[in-house]
Write a protein that holds these residues in place. Structure first.
Motif, PDB file in Angstrom:
ATOM      1  N   PRO A 254       0.824  -1.219   0.000  1.00 38.66           N
ATOM      2  CA  PRO A 254       0.000   0.000   0.000  1.00 38.66           C
ATOM      3  C   PRO A 254       0.851   1.259   0.000  1.00 38.66           C
ATOM      4  O   PRO A 254       1.873   1.347   0.693  1.00 38.66           O
ATOM      5  N   TYR A 255       0.417   2.246  -0.754  1.00 40.57           N
ATOM      6  CA  TYR A 255       1.186   3.486  -0.895  1.00 40.57           C
ATOM      7  C   TYR A 255       1.269   4.259   0.414  1.00 40.57           C
ATOM      8  O   TYR A 255       2.212   4.993   0.656  1.00 40.57           O
ATOM      9  N   THR A 256       0.296   4.093   1.318  1.00 33.24           N
ATOM     10  CA  THR A 256       0.306   4.848   2.573  1.00 33.24           C
ATOM     11  C   THR A 256       1.515   4.493   3.427  1.00 33.24           C
ATOM     12  O   THR A 256       1.881   5.235   4.321  1.00 33.24           O
ATOM     13  N   HIS A 257       2.139   3.335   3.139  1.00 38.37           N
ATOM     14  CA  HIS A 257       3.384   3.000   3.804  1.00 38.37           C
ATOM     15  C   HIS A 257       4.531   3.527   2.934  1.00 38.37           C
ATOM     16  O   HIS A 257       4.967   2.874   2.006  1.00 38.37           O
ATOM     17  N   CYS A 258       4.962   4.739   3.256  1.00 32.58           N
ATOM     18  CA  CYS A 258       5.956   5.397   2.412  1.00 32.58           C
ATOM     19  C   CYS A 258       7.310   4.716   2.525  1.00 32.58           C
ATOM     20  O   CYS A 258       7.673   4.215   3.584  1.00 32.58           O
ATOM     21  N   SER A 259       8.040   4.712   1.406  1.00 34.01           N
ATOM     22  CA  SER A 259       9.348   4.054   1.400  1.00 34.01           C
ATOM     23  C   SER A 259      10.396   4.898   2.093  1.00 34.01           C
ATOM     24  O   SER A 259      10.453   6.113   1.953  1.00 34.01           O
ATOM     25  N   THR A 260      11.238   4.234   2.878  1.00 36.41           N
ATOM     26  CA  THR A 260      12.397   4.877   3.477  1.00 36.41           C
ATOM     27  C   THR A 260      13.629   4.083   3.072  1.00 36.41           C
ATOM     28  O   THR A 260      13.531   3.108   2.343  1.00 36.41           O
ATOM     29  N   ALA A 261      14.750   4.496   3.571  1.00 34.96           N
ATOM     30  CA  ALA A 261      15.978   3.792   3.215  1.00 34.96           C
ATOM     31  C   ALA A 261      15.922   2.335   3.639  1.00 34.96           C
ATOM     32  O   ALA A 261      16.574   1.476   3.064  1.00 34.96           O
ATOM     33  N   ASP A 262      15.144   2.053   4.684  1.00 36.88           N
ATOM     34  CA  ASP A 262      15.033   0.675   5.169  1.00 36.88           C
ATOM     35  C   ASP A 262      13.817  -0.042   4.622  1.00 36.88           C
ATOM     36  O   ASP A 262      13.501  -1.147   5.038  1.00 36.88           O
ATOM     37  N   GLY A 263      13.113   0.591   3.698  1.00 31.38           N
ATOM     38  CA  GLY A 263      11.912  -0.042   3.145  1.00 31.38           C
ATOM     39  C   GLY A 263      10.667   0.689   3.605  1.00 31.38           C
ATOM     40  O   GLY A 263      10.724   1.780   4.172  1.00 31.38           O
ATOM     41  N   GLY A 275      -5.554   5.942  -3.095  1.00 32.81           N
ATOM     42  CA  GLY A 275      -6.112   4.601  -3.150  1.00 32.81           C
ATOM     43  C   GLY A 275      -5.726   3.817  -4.388  1.00 32.81           C
ATOM     44  O   GLY A 275      -5.869   2.599  -4.416  1.00 32.81           O
ATOM     45  N   ARG A 276      -5.236   4.505  -5.416  1.00 35.97           N
ATOM     46  CA  ARG A 276      -4.867   3.830  -6.660  1.00 35.97           C
ATOM     47  C   ARG A 276      -3.355   3.714  -6.824  1.00 35.97           C
ATOM     48  O   ARG A 276      -2.876   3.312  -7.881  1.00 35.97           O
ATOM     49  N   LEU A 277      -2.609   4.054  -5.777  1.00 37.78           N
ATOM     50  CA  LEU A 277      -1.160   3.970  -5.839  1.00 37.78           C
ATOM     51  C   LEU A 277      -0.654   2.826  -4.963  1.00 37.78           C
ATOM     52  O   LEU A 277      -1.267   2.469  -3.957  1.00 37.78           O
ATOM     53  N   ALA A 278       0.461   2.255  -5.365  1.00 36.15           N
ATOM     54  CA  ALA A 278       1.076   1.182  -4.584  1.00 36.15           C
ATOM     55  C   ALA A 278       2.562   1.141  -4.890  1.00 36.15           C
ATOM     56  O   ALA A 278       3.014   1.600  -5.947  1.00 36.15           O
TER      57      ALA A 278
END
Length: 304
Positions: A254-263, A275-278
């Protein structure tokens, strides 16, 4: 791979001409076969046999016409069919029936039954393959899944011939053209890519043909069988490890979990498109994926 239309392209008239040539060849074969039947005569019960032969010839003609059109439309790596050519192929595929490929809901495979224990086995059969395109039918028992995967540099026509399946597909997001998500993705791991949902729905045969392109239309998709189903895929060009068109598998986050250096980690503020992003993360081919190949047993095609 940079994908462009071939110089000049192939006019729809040329494609139609190729299809017409295939129809004339099929008609000649039917005329010859009819002459053989008349010369051979036949007694009681021959009418039934002739009827079955005529039906098989009609099926072969439909598959042959499709092959002729594909051979004219697909021009090799780095090219994409013109819109009019896509419409022509879609119109042909929309009219095709399972019987054209020797398939029937009465076949044992398609009878409703409880899913077997363990991971269902997916079966594939290749109708035709060349450097420019391939024609493959996949048979999925209930609950079978073809995991989320891509089609690098390809245009793919998918025709659900029998059954019902859920399809979920994505395209990559061009971060340079969408600044609203660039700040969140700036620290993304190399293993993650931002994608936008294109399709998330259930399809039941008969239904329209779906088309995906190298960068649009849902290039990365997942098939999940709801009922036993058969789907025809026409890929142009086909997968090729030698030409850097290998299949890559993904898992979606899910896109709401934004990526960081650790994932994936902190929550990001996003716009209404959230809602349409991942995030798509590359994975190895899932071990639970079970697929086998069988020889094509439907009406043959001629590449003469």
């Amino acid at each position: 791979m940079k994908v462009e239309r071939g110089a000049g392209g192939v006019e729809v008239a040329e494609v139609a001409g190729a299809v017409a040539a295939g129809e004339r060849a099929a008609k000649r074969r039917r005329v010859v076969a009819a002459g053989v039947r008349r010369a051979g005569g036949g007694g009681g019960g021959g009418v039934g046999r002739r009827g079955r032969r005529r039906r098989v010839q009609a099926d072969a003609a439909a598959v042959q016409r499709l092959f002729q059109a594909c051979r004219a439309v697909f021009r090799g790596p780095g090219t994409v069919p013109a819109p009019a050519e896509v419409q022509l192929l879609c119109a042909m595929l929309d009219r095709m029936k399972p019987e054209d490929f020797g398939l029937s809901p009465d076949l044992e495979f398609f009878r409703t039954r409880d899913a077997a224990e363990g991971t269902p086995m997916i079966t594939q059969t290749t109708i035709y393959k060349s450097p420019n395109f391939s024609m493959v039918i996949f048979f999925l028992p209930p609950n079978a899944v073809i995991p989320l995967h891509n089609h690098p540099g390809m245009t793919v026509f998918s025709k659900l011939l029998l059954g019902s399946m859920h399809i979920k597909s994505y395209d990559w997001v061009d971060l340079d053209s969408d600044p609203s998500v660039s700040s969140c993705s700036s620290s993304s791991s190399d293993q993650l890519g931002l994608a936008k949902l294109v399709v998330d729905d259930v399809f039941t045969a008969p239904c329209d043909t779906s088309v995906l392109y190298p960068t649009t239309g849902g290039n990365m998709h997942r098939f999940t069988a709801i009922a036993p189903c058969a789907v025809l895929d026409i890929l142009g060009p086909p997968y090729s490890i030698e030409e850097d068109r290998d299949c890559t598998y993904y898992t979606d986050i899910p896109y709401t979990h934004c990526s960081t250096a650790d994932g994936p980690g902190d929550l990001c503020s996003v716009e209404q498109d959230q809602g349409r992003l991942a995030w798509l993360k590359e994975i190895d081919m899932p071990r639970e994926l079970k697929m086998c190949s069988v020889q094509y047993g439907g009406p043959p095609i001629s590449d003469k």
